[in-house]
Design a protein around this motif. Structure first.
Motif, short mmCIF file in Angstrom:
data_model
loop_
_atom_site.label_atom_id
_atom_site.label_comp_id
_atom_site.label_asym_id
_atom_site.label_seq_id
_atom_site.Cartn_x
_atom_site.Cartn_y
_atom_site.Cartn_z
N LEU A 844 0.95 -1.27 -0.09
CA LEU A 844 0.12 0.09 0.02
C LEU A 844 0.93 1.29 0.01
CD1 LEU A 844 -2.89 -1.06 2.32
CD2 LEU A 844 -2.91 -0.83 -0.02
N PHE A 845 1.94 1.39 0.82
CA PHE A 845 2.94 2.37 0.75
C PHE A 845 3.30 2.63 -0.68
CE2 PHE A 845 2.88 2.32 5.30
CZ PHE A 845 3.27 3.85 5.65
N ILE A 846 3.94 1.42 -1.39
CA ILE A 846 4.43 1.61 -2.85
C ILE A 846 3.39 2.05 -3.71
CG2 ILE A 846 5.31 0.18 -4.71
CD1 ILE A 846 6.78 -1.80 -2.45
N LYS A 847 1.98 1.62 -3.59
CA LYS A 847 0.95 2.16 -4.48
C LYS A 847 0.35 3.51 -3.94
CE LYS A 847 -0.04 -2.45 -6.25
NZ LYS A 847 0.18 -2.31 -7.64
N SER A 848 0.79 3.91 -2.99
CA SER A 848 0.15 5.24 -2.43
C SER A 848 -0.16 6.31 -3.52
CB SER A 848 0.99 5.80 -1.15
OG SER A 848 2.54 6.14 -1.55
N PRO A 849 0.75 6.51 -4.52
CA PRO A 849 0.67 7.39 -5.50
C PRO A 849 -0.57 6.92 -6.38
CG PRO A 849 2.89 6.88 -5.57
CD PRO A 849 2.35 6.01 -4.73
N GLU A 850 -0.91 5.75 -6.50
CA GLU A 850 -2.07 5.40 -7.20
C GLU A 850 -3.38 5.50 -6.54
OE1 GLU A 850 -1.99 1.55 -9.19
OE2 GLU A 850 0.21 1.24 -8.59
N LEU A 851 -3.22 5.44 -4.99
CA LEU A 851 -4.19 5.77 -4.17
C LEU A 851 -4.86 7.02 -4.13
CD1 LEU A 851 -3.55 3.67 -1.12
CD2 LEU A 851 -5.59 3.32 -2.54
N GLN A 867 -9.58 6.96 4.66
CA GLN A 867 -9.50 6.14 5.79
C GLN A 867 -8.45 5.06 5.76
OE1 GLN A 867 -13.17 3.85 6.53
NE2 GLN A 867 -12.96 4.21 8.62
N LEU A 868 -8.18 4.78 4.63
CA LEU A 868 -6.92 3.62 4.57
C LEU A 868 -5.53 4.22 4.87
CD1 LEU A 868 -6.50 0.84 3.81
CD2 LEU A 868 -6.19 1.32 1.50
N PHE A 869 -5.42 5.53 4.38
CA PHE A 869 -4.34 6.32 4.84
C PHE A 869 -4.26 6.52 6.24
CE2 PHE A 869 -3.92 8.10 0.19
CZ PHE A 869 -2.67 7.57 0.02
N ASP A 870 -5.50 6.95 6.88
CA ASP A 870 -5.46 6.92 8.17
C ASP A 870 -4.86 5.84 8.80
OD1 ASP A 870 -5.99 7.77 10.88
OD2 ASP A 870 -8.29 8.18 10.61
N SER A 871 -5.47 4.53 8.73
CA SER A 871 -5.03 3.35 9.13
C SER A 871 -3.56 3.03 9.00
CB SER A 871 -5.87 2.20 8.68
OG SER A 871 -7.18 2.13 8.93
N LEU A 872 -3.00 3.38 7.98
CA LEU A 872 -1.62 3.11 7.33
C LEU A 872 -0.56 3.96 8.22
CD1 LEU A 872 -1.23 2.86 3.47
CD2 LEU A 872 -0.64 1.17 5.09
N VAL A 873 -1.08 5.28 8.40
CA VAL A 873 -0.20 6.21 9.11
C VAL A 873 -0.09 5.85 10.61
CG1 VAL A 873 0.04 8.63 9.76
CG2 VAL A 873 -0.27 8.06 7.30
N GLY A 874 -1.43 5.52 11.13
CA GLY A 874 -1.55 5.46 12.55
C GLY A 874 -1.13 4.20 13.11
N ILE A 875 -0.84 2.99 12.26
CA ILE A 875 -0.51 1.94 13.00
C ILE A 875 1.21 1.93 13.23
CG2 ILE A 875 0.28 0.68 10.99
CD1 ILE A 875 -2.36 -0.38 13.45
N PRO A 876 1.56 1.43 14.33
CA PRO A 876 3.00 1.51 14.83
C PRO A 876 3.69 0.42 13.74
CG PRO A 876 2.05 0.07 16.47
CD PRO A 876 0.84 0.91 15.45
N TRP A 877 5.10 1.02 13.86
CA TRP A 877 6.11 0.20 12.98
C TRP A 877 7.35 -0.11 13.73
CZ3 TRP A 877 6.53 -1.13 7.53
CH2 TRP A 877 5.25 -0.88 6.67
N THR A 878 8.03 -1.33 13.67
CA THR A 878 8.79 -1.66 14.43
C THR A 878 10.21 -1.24 14.08
OG1 THR A 878 9.06 -3.68 13.32
CG2 THR A 878 7.91 -3.60 15.58
N ASP A 879 10.48 -1.12 12.70
CA ASP A 879 11.65 -0.76 12.16
C ASP A 879 11.55 -0.57 10.70
OD1 ASP A 879 11.24 -3.08 11.08
OD2 ASP A 879 13.26 -4.14 11.71
N ASN A 880 12.41 0.22 10.22
CA ASN A 880 12.38 0.65 8.78
C ASN A 880 11.02 1.48 8.59
OD1 ASN A 880 14.90 -0.65 8.03
ND2 ASN A 880 14.09 -2.52 7.94
N TYR A 881 10.85 2.48 9.19
CA TYR A 881 9.52 3.07 9.15
C TYR A 881 9.45 3.86 7.92
CZ TYR A 881 5.94 6.12 10.74
OH TYR A 881 4.63 6.86 10.90
N PRO A 882 8.31 3.71 7.13
CA PRO A 882 8.27 4.05 5.96
C PRO A 882 7.63 5.49 5.84
CG PRO A 882 6.53 2.75 6.60
CD PRO A 882 7.33 2.71 7.47
N PHE A 883 7.95 6.49 5.15
CA PHE A 883 7.64 7.74 5.36
C PHE A 883 6.77 8.11 3.91
CE2 PHE A 883 11.34 8.01 7.62
CZ PHE A 883 10.77 8.66 8.79
N LEU A 884 5.46 8.35 4.00
CA LEU A 884 4.60 8.58 3.07
C LEU A 884 5.02 9.48 2.10
CD1 LEU A 884 2.10 7.21 2.04
CD2 LEU A 884 0.75 8.92 3.34
#
Length: 1608
Positions: A844-851, A867-884
C-alpha cells in the motif's frame, strides 16, 4: 461551483449521512436550479455539428449564470475532444475548468474521462432525484418538476438516444499534433464505452418517466419509430462484440423492450393494458403502430401487440356499437384473430421464451424491472398456457420481484385460472407436475397450499382397460363423460422405479373423461382422488435417487428437469418466510414414503453422487439450496459437510478443488464457487448461534478446511477468465465478506480474552489463518495481499468500462467498499497483535501514488481512500519506518494536499468524508510522518523551506476557517474537526496564525458560552443522552484547544484572557466539574443482570475491541449490537415484547457511560485550561479564584457516591484546588481569614467522607491521589494563616478534628501496617521488601509537616492537651514507640531507614509539652534505652564514617529528644536524663576522646554530636545534677564520691583538655585540612573540587571555633 459528479456522490451517500446539514443541500438545490436547461436537454453534452468553430480561447466562459476561467491547455483539449469525440465545446470547457481548480492533468484520456463521468453523473443524479424524495430541501421538487416537463423531457431523451446510436461509430482520424492515431483509437474506445453507459442510463431514466405518464400518441409513435432504427445499431454492436461484453448489449435490448411494453400500455398496477392510453382509441395511430410493429424483431413487443389485438376483439364483442367503426378503419376486412395469431406466431418464432429469460437475467436485479416483467407475465397468462418453459420464466422473474408483487401475482385471476388447470392435470409430468413445482417455488406458503392436499389425479389409458360405470344420478346433471370405478384401479406414480409399487384408486372413485382429438391416443381421465403432493414429490426424489445413484444411470432430460425443480422447491420451503413448525411438517410429509431415513438423506446422496460425476448443472442447484436450508436445518447441513467429500478428508483434496480446476476455470463459469462462498458466510453465522446441537470440533474442522480453500480461491480469482464478468465481482464480494466477518468476530470483540476463551472460539483457528495469510511479513510477494490491493485500486481501470458499469452501482461498488473496510480491519488487527509490518502494508505504501490518484478521480471512494491512509499512518512500525512523503514524491504529495484542501473548502463535501479527513489529519499529527505533517501544516515541503516554494494551502488554516462555521455543523463533525486542530496544536507548537486565531478563538468562546444553556435542558431518552454526550465532547475539545493555546503561546491572547476575568467564570467551572446523571446502579448491575438472563454468556464477550471503534462510524460502539441482535434474535427477553427488552437497557447503559466519560473529559480539559491560565497569566492570580477552589471542593462534597469512573475528576478537582491555593500563596496575596477557614472546613468534610477513602487507603498509601491534595491544600492554608493571630482560635474545632483524622489515625495506621509487614517478613525468615514503602514515607513526612505547622501557631495549653489526648487515645504514641523497638528488623540497602524517621516523629512531637508527657507516660525512656538500635549505640565508638545510620539515630534522634525533654521539663526529667546519659556513657566518652586521637576524622556529624554533648553537659550543670546525684546516692554510701556523668566534659580539666585539642587543630590548618572527611555525596563533591574545598574547610573551621567557644 459544483460538478454533477459531486452532486451524484452526495446524493448517493445520503443514507449514510443523516446528519448532513441543510446548507449542503441548499448548494445542491441551487446548482440544480441553475442547470435545469442541462437537465432537460441531454444532448447539450454532445455537438455532432461542431457548431462552435472558434479557435481562439475566450479566457472566460459564461454558462447558465456561472463564469468559468479557461486555461489555454483546457481550451485546446476541448477543441480536440469536440473534433474527435463530438463532445460539446462549452460543456467540456466547464468540466475542465472545474477540474483545473482541483488539479492540472494533461493526459487527454483522463480529461475526456472527467467529461464523460460528468455526463453520466447528470443522468444518475436525475434517477436519484426521481426515486428518492427524502433529501432535505429538495424533497419532491424535482419529481414534480420532471412530471411537469415529462413529455418534453422524454422526447428530448429519445432524440438524444437516436443521435448517440447514429453517431456510434464516430469520426475518422485526421492528422493532429496533439492527438496521435494511438490516442485517437483510445479516445474512440472510451467514447464508445461511455456512449453505451449513457444509452443504458437514459433508457433506465425513460422507464421511470414512462411509468409516471400516459404518453400522447405522437410520442408513442416516436418511440416505436425509434425502435425501427435500432436494428442498425444492434448490428453495429454485434460486429464489435469482441470489444464489449454481450451483457451490455443484452441490457440495452432488455431496457428497450421493457420501455416498449410501458409505451404500448402495460399497466403495472392492474396487470393489464391501460384502457385510457390515447392511441388505443385513435384508429389512425393504432393502424400506424401496427404497421411499424409488423417489421419489429422484438418478440416481447410482438406478443404484447397480440394481446392488444385480442383485447380489441373482446371489446368488439362486448360493445360492437362503439368498436365497429374503429375495427373497420384499422383492419378493414382482415379478421383480428388472424392478425393476433400472426403477431403471436412471429413472437414465438423469434423465441419469445428465451428472450424473456435473457431479459430476466439482464435487468431483473432491479426490482422496478422485475415488477414490470411480473405484470407482463400476468397479462400473458390470459393468452398462453403454463408449460415447463413458461413456468421456469415465471419462477425466475418472481424470485427477483418484491414479495408484495409476488403475492399480488399469485392471487391474480389469470394466474389462478392457470393453476387450477395445472392442478387438474396432476400428476402428468410435463403437462402439470414440473410446471406446478416451478411456479410453487416462488413462495413457501403458496407451495404448501398447492401440495398439502390434491383432490384430482389424471391418468392416461384406454377406457377399455377400466372396469367402470357411467354415473347415473338423478340428483345431478352429470353427462356421460363422468364415470365411477367398479373395481380398484392400480396406477403407476410418476418416475416410480419399483414395478410392484402402485397407487390404488379404490372402487367407487369418480372420474371425468376428457375428450381428445386423436382416437389412437390414450384416453384421459381425471379422477376425484385426494392425496398428499409433498409425499408424492418425496417419492419422486427417491425414485430418481434409485435410478441415478444406486443404478448409476444417467439422468434423462426430464429427470434432470424435475430434479432441479424439486431441489428449488425444497429450498423455497427452507426459507425464512415460513415458520419452523410448518417447515418440519412439510419435511415430514416429504419423508413419509421414502425408504431412507428422511428426505435429506436422499437429497444429499444425489448431491454427493453429482459431485463424483461432476454434474455441474446439478451441483450449482444443490449448492444454492444449502445456504437457504441453514435457516431451519443447520445440523443436517453440518452433518453432511462433515462426512462429505466436498471438503478435504483424510489428506485427500476435496471435490471443491476438483470442480474449480476441472469444470469452472476452463469454462469461465464460477457459480458453484460463488455459492460456496455464500455458504461459508452462513456457516460462520450459524456457528456463532446459541443452543447449537452439533459438535463444536466438527464445526471448527469444516470452517477451517473451507477457509483454506477460499483463501486459495481469493489469491488467484482476479486472474481468471470469466464468461460473465459479474461473477468476478460476486465472487470477490462474498469472499471478502466471509473473511471480514471471520476476522471481525474473532479480533473485533472481547479483546481482553484469549482466543480459546472467546464466544467466537469456534472460528478462531480459521480466523488466525486468514490474518496470517493477509498479514504475512516474511515474503515480499504475498498473493492474497496483492489481490486485495488490486481490488482496492481496480476502479482506476474499470470505472469507464461499459461492461463493468452495469454492476458498478451494485456488486462492483460493494466489493470495493468492503475491501477497503477489510483492509482497515487487517491493519488494525496487525497493530493490536503487535505483529511486524506486513507485506500488504508495504504494498500500500508503494502504491500510495495510485491511491492518491484514485482519491482525486473518484468522488465515491474518497472517504474510503482517506480512511485507509489514516489506518496506514496510525499503525506502529517496529523498524524501517516508511515515510509516506517519500513514496508519494513531490507531484503526488502536491496532488494529495490540493485535493484534500479543495474537499475541505467545498460546500458539498459529505460529512463522512470530512470526518475521515479530520481523523487522518489527527493521526498524521501524532505519527512519525513529519515530512507529510509539515506539508499539511504549512503547505510547503520541509526541504524546500529555504526556497520558500509553497505548493499548497495550510490544512490547519483551512480547518480553522471551517471551525468558524462551527454553529451550523453537527456536533459529531465539530468534534472531529476540533480534535484535528487540537492534535496539531499539541504536537506542533509553531502552528499559530494570528490572522485566523483571533476569529477562531472568538467562535469557540461563543460556542462555549452557548454550551451551558444547551445542557441545562432536560435529556431523558437514549437519543437525548447521545446528543448531550456529543455536546460535552465538543466542549472538551474547545477547552482543550484553549489550554493548548495558553500553554504553547508566547504572546498574550486578549480575548481568551478576558474570558477569565468575567464574573460568570465560576458558573462555567462549576458546570464543567459537576458530573450529572451518572447511573451507578445501572452500570454496576448491567453485566450481572445479563449473565443472570443468559448464564452461559458474559456481556464483556460482545464488547467492541478498541481497534474497531475508530473504523465503526456508529454512536453505539461499546458492544457489537448487530452481532447480539443476530445471536439473541429469537429470545423475546433481548428486544422485548410487551416490556422493555434488555437491548434497551444495554443501550441506556452505554449511552449513559459514554456521556459520563465526555463530562469527565470536559472537566479534565477545564483543569488543564485553568492550570495553563494560572501559569501564563501576566497578573497575580485574582483572589476570586478562591471561590473557584471552594466551588471545586463543594463538587466533591456533593458527590454522594464516588464510583470508580469518578475518581479521576474527583482527584482533578482536589489537585486544581491545591494549585490555586499554592499560586495565591506564592503571590503573597493576603487572604481573609474567613475564606481560609471556609475552605479548610470543606477540606475536612471531604477528608471525613467515604469518597476520600482516606482511612481505608492510608495504611498502604494506596490511591494517594485522593487524599494527598487535601493534605497539601491544608498545609498551604496553614502557611497562609500563620500570620493570623485568631486563626487557631476561630478554627480550633476544625483543626482538632482534622488533626485527629489525619495525623493521629493516619500515622497510627501507617506504622501499624509497617509493623505488620515487618513481622510477616521476619516470620518467613527471609529478607525482602515492604510494599509501597517510599509512598508511605512520603505520607508520613506530609503528616509530620502538618503537625509542625499546627505547632507554629503556638497553641494554648488546653489545645495542646486535646492534641496529646487524641494521640494517646488513638494509640499513635504507642505504635510510634513500638515501631522504634522493631526498627532494627527492616533495612533497605543495608541501611536502617526506620530509626531516623521514628525518632524525628518523637522529636517533633515532644516539642509540645502535653504530648511529651504522654510519651513519657507511655514508657518513652524505656524504649529509648532498651531498644536494639539504642543498645548498639550504647556499646560506644559509633563514628559517623563507620556507622552513619546509627550515628544519625544518635545525633539527630536520641540526643535531641533528651535535650528537648530537659528544656521542657527541667529538673523533673533530671533523673531519667541522667539514666539516659549513663546508658550512653561509652558513646559519649568515645566521642570526646576521639578529638585527641591520632586517627581523628573530622566531619560535620562529629562536630554536631560534640556540640550537643557540650550543650547537654551545660544543661545538666545548670540543673545542678551533681547535687541531685549526690542526694540520690546519699543513702547508699557514707563516703564522698567523685561524681562524673558526662566523661570528658564534667570537670574543668577535661574541658580545658578538649579545648586545647581543638585549639591545636585550629593553629595547624594544614593538619586540620587533612583530617576533614565528607559525610555525604554533596560534601564529597565539595572536597574533591579544589574551588569548593576552600570554602568547605573554612566552614568546618568556623564550626570548630564555635565548638571551642561553647566550652567556655
Amino acid at each position: 461551483m459544483l460538478s454533477f459528479c459531486d452532486i451524484e456522490n452526495h446524493l448517493n451517500s445520503y443514507d449514510d449521512q443523516q446528519n448532513d446539514n441543510k446548507l449542503i443541500f441548499s448548494e445542491i438545490l441551487s446548482c440544480l436550479n441553475e442547470n435545469k436547461q442541462l437537465l432537460l436537454n441531454p444532448s447539450i453534452f454532445n455537438d455532432y455539428n461542431h457548431s462552435k468553430s472558434t479557435t481562439t480561447n475566450p479566457k472566460t466562459l459564461n454558462l447558465r449564470g456561472s463564469t468559468y476561467t479557461i486555461a489555454e491547455d483546457d481550451f485546446q483539449t476541448a477543441l480536440m475532444l469536440n473534433k474527435y469525440s463530438n463532445l460539446s465545446l462549452n460543456e467540456s470547457l466547464r468540466v475542465l475548468s472545474l477540474r483545473s481548480v482541483k488539479i492540472r492533468d494533461t493526459k487527454i484520456l483522463s480529461l475526456a474521462s472527467y467529461i464523460y463521468n460528468e455526463r453520466n453523473s447528470v443522468w444518475n443524479s436525475i434517477l436519484l432525484l426521481l426515486t428518492e424524495t427524502s433529501y432535505p430541501l429538495i424533497e419532491k421538487q424535482y419529481v414534480e418538476y420532471f412530471d411537469s416537463v415529462n413529455l418534453e423531457f422524454t422526447k428530448n431523451i429519445v432524440k438524444y438516444l437516436q443521435e448517440l446510436m447514429n453517431n456510434y461509430l464516430g469520426v475518422e482520424y485526421t492528422t493532429s499534433e496533439r492527438v496521435t492515431r494511438k490516442d485517437f483509437e483510445k479516445l474512440k474506445a472510451l467514447r464508445k464505452s461511455n456512449d453505451l453507459i449513457t444509452i443504458t442510463l437514459l433508457l433506465k431514466l425513460l422507464t421511470i418517466l414512462y411509468l409516471r405518464s400516459n404518453l400522447p400518441i405522437e410520442q408513442t409513435l416516436d418511440w416505436v419509430t425509434f425502435l425501427e432504427s435500432l436494428k442498425l445499431f444492434y448490428n453495429t454492436l454485434y460486429m464489435e462484440n469482441n470489444k464489449f461484453d454481450a451483457k451490455v448489449i443484452s441490457t440495452i435490448k432488455s431496457l428497450v423492450s421493457i420501455n416498449g411494453l410501458i409505451v404500448l400500455g402495460l399497466d403495472t398496477t392492474t396487470f393489464s393494458i391501460k384502457p385510457d392510453i390515447p392511441y388505443f382509441t385513435d384508429s389512425s395511430s393504432f393502424k400506424q403502430l401496427q404497421m411499424l410493429l409488423v417489421n419489429s424483431d422484438d418478440p416481447l413487443l410482438l406478443y404484447m401487440w397480440s394481446f392488444i389485438l385480442f383485447t380489441k376483439s373482446c371489446l368488439l364483442e362486448e360493445t360492437p356499437e362503439t368498436e365497429f367503426q374503429f375495427i373497420k378503419d384499422v383492419f378493414d376486412d382482415i379478421p383480428i384473430s388472424n392478425l393476433t395469431t400472426q403477431f403471436a406466431t412471429k413472437a414465438e418464432s423469434l423465441n419469445i421464451f428465451q428472450t424473456l429469460r435473457n431479459v430476466t437475467k439482464a435487468i431483473t436485479s432491479n426490482s422496478v424491472y422485475s415488477t414490470i416483467l411480473c405484470s407482463y407475465l400476468s397479462l400473458a397468462l390470459n393468452f398462453i398456457p403454463i408449460n415447463i418453459e413458461m413456468s421456469e420464466i415465471i419462477r425466475d422473474v418472481l424470485l427477483r420481484t418484491p414479495i408484495e408483487f409476488v403475492e399480488k401475482f399469485l392471487i391474480s385471476p389469470s394466474f389462478d385460472k392457470k393453476v387450477k388447470i395445472l392442478t387438474g392435470k396432476l400428476p402428468l409430468v410435463t403437462e402439470a407436475l414440473i410446471p406446478l413445482i416451478n411456479i410453487s417455488s416462488v413462495h413457501p406458503e403458496f407451495a404448501d397450499f398447492q401440495w398439502n392436499s390434491i383432490n384430482t389425479y389424471m391418468v392416461e389409458l384406454k377406457l377399455g382397460e377400466l372396469n367402470y360405470d357411467l354415473v347415473d344420478d338423478d340428483n345431478t346433471s352429470m353427462s356421460s363423460d363422468y364415470i365411477v370405478l367398479k373395481t380398484e384401479l392400480l396406477v403407476t406414480p410418476p418416475f416410480e422405479t419399483d414395478e410392484n409399487c402402485k397407487l390404488p384408486l379404490p372402487a367407487g372413485t369418480k372420474g371425468k373423461i376428457i375428450p381428445i382429438v386423436n382416437s389412437t391416443e390414450d384416453d384421459v381421465i381425471i379422477f376425484s382422488f385426494q392425496y398428499n403432493g409433498w409425499s408424492m414429490i418425496g417419492r419422486i426424489l427417491q425414485n430418481i435417487c434409485v435410478s441415478y445413484v444406486e443404478k448409476n444411470t444417467d439422468l434423462s432430460e426430464l429427470e434432470e428437469k424435475i430434479l432441479c425443480s424439486i431441489v428449488q422447491l425444497i429450498s423455497t420451503i427452507g426459507s425464512s418466510y415460513i415458520s419452523k413448525e410448518k417447515y418440519e411438517d412439510i419435511v415430514e410429509q416429504l419423508s413419509s414414503f421414502v425408504s431412507q431415513n428422511d428426505i435429506f438423506t436422499i437429497f444429499f446422496r444425489i448431491f454427493e453422487h453429482s459431485l463424483q460425476k461432476r454434474k455441474y448443472s446439478l451441483l450449482t442447484i444443490f449448492m444454492h439450496s444449502l445456504p437457504i436450508l441453514f435457516t431451519h436445518s443447520p445440523s443436517i447441513i453440518w452433518s453432511y459437510l462433515t462426512s462429505s467429500e466436498l471438503l478435504d478428508r483424510h489428506g485427500k483434496n476435496g471435490m471443491v478443488t476438483s470442480i474449480l480446476g476441472s469444470l469452472e476455470i476452463p469454462t469461465g463459469d464460477y457459480e458453484f464457487t460463488i455459492v460456496l462462498s455464500k455458504l461459508a458466510d452462513k456457516l460462520v453465522q450459524n456457528s456463532l448461534m446459541l443452543n447449537s446441537d452439533y459438535s463444536v470440533r466438527a464445526k471448527q474442522d469444516v470452517i477451517y478446511k473451507l477457509t483454506l480453500h477460499l483463501l486459495h480461491v481469493y489469491e488467484s480469482y482476479q486472474f481468471w477468465i470469466y464468461s460473465d464478468r459479474q461473477q468476478r465481482y460476486d465472487l470477490g464480494y462474498y469472499l471478502t465478506s466471509f473473511f471480514s466477518q471471520m476476522v471481525h468476530h474473532v479480533y473485533g470483540i472481547d479483546s481482553e480474552s484469549k482466543l480459546k476463551d472467546k464466544f467466537t472460539s469456534v472460528i478462531s483457528e480459521a480466523s488466525e489463518r486468514i490474518v496470517e495469510t493477509f498479514l504475512n511479513a516474511q515474503s515480499p510477494d504475498v498473493q492474497a495481499a496483492r489481490t486485495l490491493s488490486t481490488v482496492i485500486l481496480s476502479s482506476n481501470s474499470d470505472l469507464n468500462s461499459a461492461a463493468n458499469y452495469q454492476s458498478l452501482s451494485q456488486t462492483f461498488k460493494k466489493v470495493i467498499y468492503l475491501s477497503y473496510k477489510f483492509s482497515n480491519l487487517l491493519i488494525a488487527v496487525r497493530g493490536s497483535l503487535h505483529y511486524p509490518p506486513s507485506t500488504f502494508e508495504k504494498i500500500l505504501f508503494i502504491k500510495s501514488p495510485e491511491l492518491v490518484e484514485l482519491y482525486n478521480k473518484n468522488s465515491a471512494l474518497k472517504a474510503n481512500v482517506i480512511q485507509l491512509f489514516d489506518s496506514l499512518v496510525g499503525i506502529p512500525w517496529t523498524d524501517n519506518y516508511p515515510f509516506l512523503l517519500s513514496y508519494l514524491g513531490k507531484d503526488h504529495s502536491k496532488l494529495f494536499l490540493n485535493a484534500i484542501s479543495l474537499d475541505l473548502k467545498s460546500k458539498i463535501t459529505s460529512h463522512r468524508l470530512l470526518k475521515n479527513i479530520y481523523s487522518f489529519f489527527s493521526t498524521l499529527m501524532g505519527s512519525k510522518q513529519d515530512g507529510l505533517a509539515i506539508l499539511f501544516l504549512t503547505g510547503s515541503i520541509a526541504e524546500e523551506k529555504e526556497k520558500k516554494e509553497k505548493i499548497g494551502d495550510s490544512i490547519l488554516d483551512i480547518l480553522k476557517q471551517n471551525a468558524l462555521k462551527l454553529d451550523v455543523l453537527p456536533d459529531s463533525l465539530g468534534c472531529a474537526l476540533l480534535d484535528a486542530i487540537a492534535y496539531s496544536l499539541n504536537t506542533w507548537t509553531k502552528t499559530k496564525n494570528s490572522n485566523i486565531d483571533s476569529q477562531f478563538i472568538d467562535v469557540l468562546l461563543k460556542k462555549l458560552k452557548k454550551f451551558q444553556s444547551d445542557t441545562d435542558k432536560r435529556y431523558e431518552s437514549i437519543e437525548d443522552t447521545l446528543v448531550l454526550s456529543k455536546k460535552y465532547e465538543l466542549t472538551s475539545k474547545i477547552v482543550e484547544i484553549f489550554a493548548l493555546y495558553l500553554f504553547s503561546s508566547h504572546d498574550n491572547i486578549p480575548n481568551l484572557l478576558q474570558f477569565f476575568e468575567q464574573p460568570a467564570l465560576v458558573s462555567y467551572i462549576k458546570h464543567a466539574f459537576t458530573i450529572n446523571d451518572y447511573d451507578n446502579k445501572l452500570q454496576e448491575n448491567i453485566s450481572s443482570e445479563f449473565q443472570g438472563i443468559w448464564p452461559h454468556l458474559r456481556l464483556s464477550m460482545f464488547s467492541v475491541a478498541p481497534l474497531l471503534r475508530k473504523i465503526i462510524d456508529n454512536e453505539h460502539t461499546t458492544f457489537d449490537l448487530e452481532f447480539m441482535d443476530r445471536l439473541l434474535a429469537n429470545d423475546p427477553r433481548w428486544k422485548g415484547t410487551n416490556t422493555v427488552g434488555f437491548r434497551e437497557k444495554v443501550l441506556k447503559a452505554t449511552s449513559n457511560f459514554q456521556c459520563t466519560l465526555h463530562q469527565i473529559s470536559t472537566a479534565k480539559a477545564w483543569g488543564a485550561l485553568l492550570t495553563s491560565y494560572i501559569k501564563k497569566s501576566p497578573k497575580k492570580l485574582n483572589i476570586s479564584f478562591l471561590t473557584i477552589a471552594s466551588c471545586l471542593l463543594q463538587c466533591n462534597i456533593d458527590m454522594l457516591d464516588r464510583s470508580a469512573i469518578m475518581t479521576q475528576v474527583y482527584c482533578e478537582r482536589l489537585e486544581l484546588c491545591f494549585f490555586i491555593l499554592y499560586v495565591i500563596h506564592n503571590d503573597g496575596t493576603m487572604i481573609p481569614e474567613g475564606e481560609l477557614i471556609a475552605i479548610f472546613s470543606q477540606l475536612i468534610i471531604i477528608l471525613k467522607s467515604n469518597s476520600s477513602l482516606y482511612l481505608s487507603n492510608i495504611a498502604d498509601s494506596n490511591n494517594n491521589n485522593s487524599y494527598r491534595p487535601i493534605f497539601r491544600s491544608m498545609l498551604i492554608i496553614l502557611k497562609m494563616a500563620n500570620a493570623s493571630k485568631t486563626f487557631l482560635e476561630n478554627a480550633s474545632d476544625d483543626l482538632l478534628e482534622f488533626f485527629e483524622l489525619s495525623f493521629c489515625k493516619g500515622t497510627h495506621l501507617i506504622f501499624s501496617a509497617i509493623l505488620s509487614d515487618i513481622n510477616v517478613l521476619n516470620s518467613d525468615g527471609e529478607s525482602g521488601t515492604i510494599f509501597n514503602m517510599a509512598e508511605r514515607f512520603q505520607d508520613l513526612f506530609t503528616l509530620l509537616s502538618i503537625f509542625t505547622h499546627i505547632n507554629k501557631f503556638k497553641p494554648t495549653n488546653d489545645f495542646s492537651i486535646v492534641l496529646a489526648s487524641s494521640l494517646n487515645e488513638v494509640g499513635t504514641l504507642k505504635v510510634i514507640l513500638n515501631m522504634y523497638s522493631s526498627a532494627h528488623l527492616f533495612k533497605l540497602n543495608n541501611d536502617i531507614i526506620l530509626g531516623p524517621l521514628i525518632l524525628s516523629f518523637i522529636t517533633e512531637l515532644c516539642t509540645m509539652k502535653p504530648i511529651a508527657e504522654k510519651f513519657i507516660t507511655n514508657g518513652l525512656f524505656a524504649v529509648l534505652l532498651e531498644s536494639p538500635l539504642s543498645i548498639m549505640i550504647q556499646q560506644g565508638n559509633i563514628k559517623p564514617e563507620l556507622y552513619p545510620s546509627l550515628h544519625n539515630i544518635w545525633r539527630n534522634g536520641l540526643l535531641p529528644i533528651c535535650l528537648i525533654l530537659l528544656s521542657e521539663f527541667g529538673s523533673q526529667m533530671l533523673s531519667d536524663c541522667c539514666l539516659f546519659v549513663s546508658y550512653f556513657s561509652k558513646q559519649i566518652k568515645s566521642t570526646i576522646s576521639i578529638w585527641s586521637d591520632s586517627n581523628l576524622r573530622i566531619s560535620n556529624p562529629l562536630i554536631v554530636e560534640t556540640s550537643q554533648l557540650i550543650l547537654l553537659q551545660k544543661i545538666f550543670e545548670s540543673l545542678d545534677y551533681k547535687n541531685f546525684l549526690s542526694k540520690a546516692s546519699a543513702g547508699h554510701s557514707s563516703k564522698e564520691t567523685n561524681i562524673e556523668l558526662i566523661t570528658g566534659l564534667d570537670s574543668s580539666f577535661d574541658r580545658k583538655l578538649l579545648n586545647s585539642e581543638l585549639n591545636r587543630l585550629l593553629i595547624h590548618p594544614k593538619y586540620l585540612n587533612s583530617r576533614i572527611i565528607a559525610s555525604n555525596l554533596e560534601e564529597q563533591y565539595s572536597l574533591d573540587d579544589e574551588s569548593l574545598r576552600v570554602g568547605f574547610v573554612k566552614d568546618v573551621i568556623q564550626k570548630i571555633k564555635a565548638l571551642q567557644e561553647s566550652l567556655n
